[in-house]
Structure formats: C-alpha cells, structure tokens
Scaffold this motif. Structure first.
Motif, PDB file in Angstrom:
ATOM      1  N   TRP A   1      13.770  48.203  63.150  1.00 49.17           N
ATOM      2  CA  TRP A   1      13.465  49.526  62.689  1.00 49.17           C
ATOM      3  C   TRP A   1      14.660  50.309  61.978  1.00 49.17           C
ATOM      4  O   TRP A   1      15.868  50.184  62.715  1.00 49.17           O
TER       5      TRP A   1
ATOM      6  N   CYS B   1       6.141  52.330  62.796  1.00 44.87           N
ATOM      7  CA  CYS B   1       6.750  52.516  63.911  1.00 44.87           C
ATOM      8  C   CYS B   1       5.909  52.914  64.918  1.00 44.87           C
ATOM      9  O   CYS B   1       5.427  54.016  65.127  1.00 44.87           O
TER      10      CYS B   1
ATOM     11  N   CYS C   1      10.354  53.467  59.447  1.00 44.94           N
ATOM     12  CA  CYS C   1       9.500  54.022  60.412  1.00 44.94           C
ATOM     13  C   CYS C   1       7.919  54.179  59.972  1.00 44.94           C
ATOM     14  O   CYS C   1       7.109  53.947  60.408  1.00 44.94           O
TER      15      CYS C   1
END
Length: 153
Positions: A129, A86, A81
């Motif tokens: 992710w 992210c 992330c």
C-alpha cells in the motif's frame, strides 16, 4: 452566455466529471511514477537491483506492474489506498458514489485476477500500500528477489 444549469461549465454527456475543477483534479492523478513508487524504486536501486518500470510481466496480459524483475519473476505493485480499496484508509466517495465505488470494486477484482494469473505463470507477486514504509517495502523486495535469484528462480 452561461448554461441552463446556472454554471459556466457543463460536463460532456456521460462524463465522470461533476465539474470542471473535479475534471482537472481527476486528470492530474498519476497512474505511474507516483511519489511512493519513485521512493521505493530509488531505495531498491540503491541496493544494486535493476528492474523494469511499468512493464508487463506477461506479454499477453494487458496489465503492468510498477516494478518487474524478469530473471527472478517478481512483479511489484504499489497500490494507492483510494483506487485499490485499502482496508485501513479507503473512504467511500461522497460525490457520484455508485460510479466511484464501482470503479474501486472493479480495480480490486482486477488486482486479484492479475495476482492469480501471474502466480499461475510462476511469478511471485508483491503488493504494497502507498502508506507502507518505503524502507520496509524496499527491504522486502530486495530480500525476495535475492532469495529467488539464489534459489535459481
């Protein structure tokens, strides 16, 4: 004894590390075999699929995918992330923000370029992710690889 800055450790000129502790922390971050990668690989392996780990899908492209299924031309990336920006979890750094935010921006641009190059070469690219459900990721990977094998690539 100590340095002129009042600290016992001064970063080397041009270093990205603002302190010895920060340097140790950054060096400890894994670029492969992270916990999410290992868990997803174990789940995919348990479904009977075999793959290459940290391999180059295209030999002339100096970029590696976390999992590569060569016969079905599937490249899987499990993105962190922070390092890949992210949209849900990325928090801009408080220390040396211009350097680290620039690095994340370059990583995101490289990810897009990698996806485009692989797709142009006939590969299917799957990106997940690190916060996504490992079970869901493994099911998506297995379904995609199985479908492409059954379709003949």
């Amino acid at each position: 004894m100590g340095s002129s800055s009042g600290s016992d450790w001064d970063p080397p000129p041009g270093s990205w590390a603002s302190s010895a502790a920060r340097r140790r922390n950054m060096q400890a971050i894994r670029s492969r075999d992270t916990a999410p990668e290992r868990l997803i690989r174990r789940l995919v392996h348990a479904q009977g699929l075999r793959y290459r780990v940290a391999a180059r899908p295209l030999p002339d492209l100096r970029r590696t995918a976390d999992m590569v299924f060569r016969p079905s031309k599937v490249a899987v990336f499990i993105d962190g992330c922070y390092w890949h920006g992210c949209p849900e979890h990325y928090v801009p750094p408080k220390t040396n923000p211009s350097y680290w935010s620039g690095k994340v921006t370059r990583n995101m641009a490289r990810d897009l370029d990698t996806d485009q190059r692989l797709r142009a070469a006939g590969w299917t690219v799957l990106r997940f992710w690190e916060h996504e459900s490992p079970d869901d990721c493994a099911l998506t990977i297995a379904a995609t690889v199985s479908r492409l094998r059954n379709d003949g690539g």
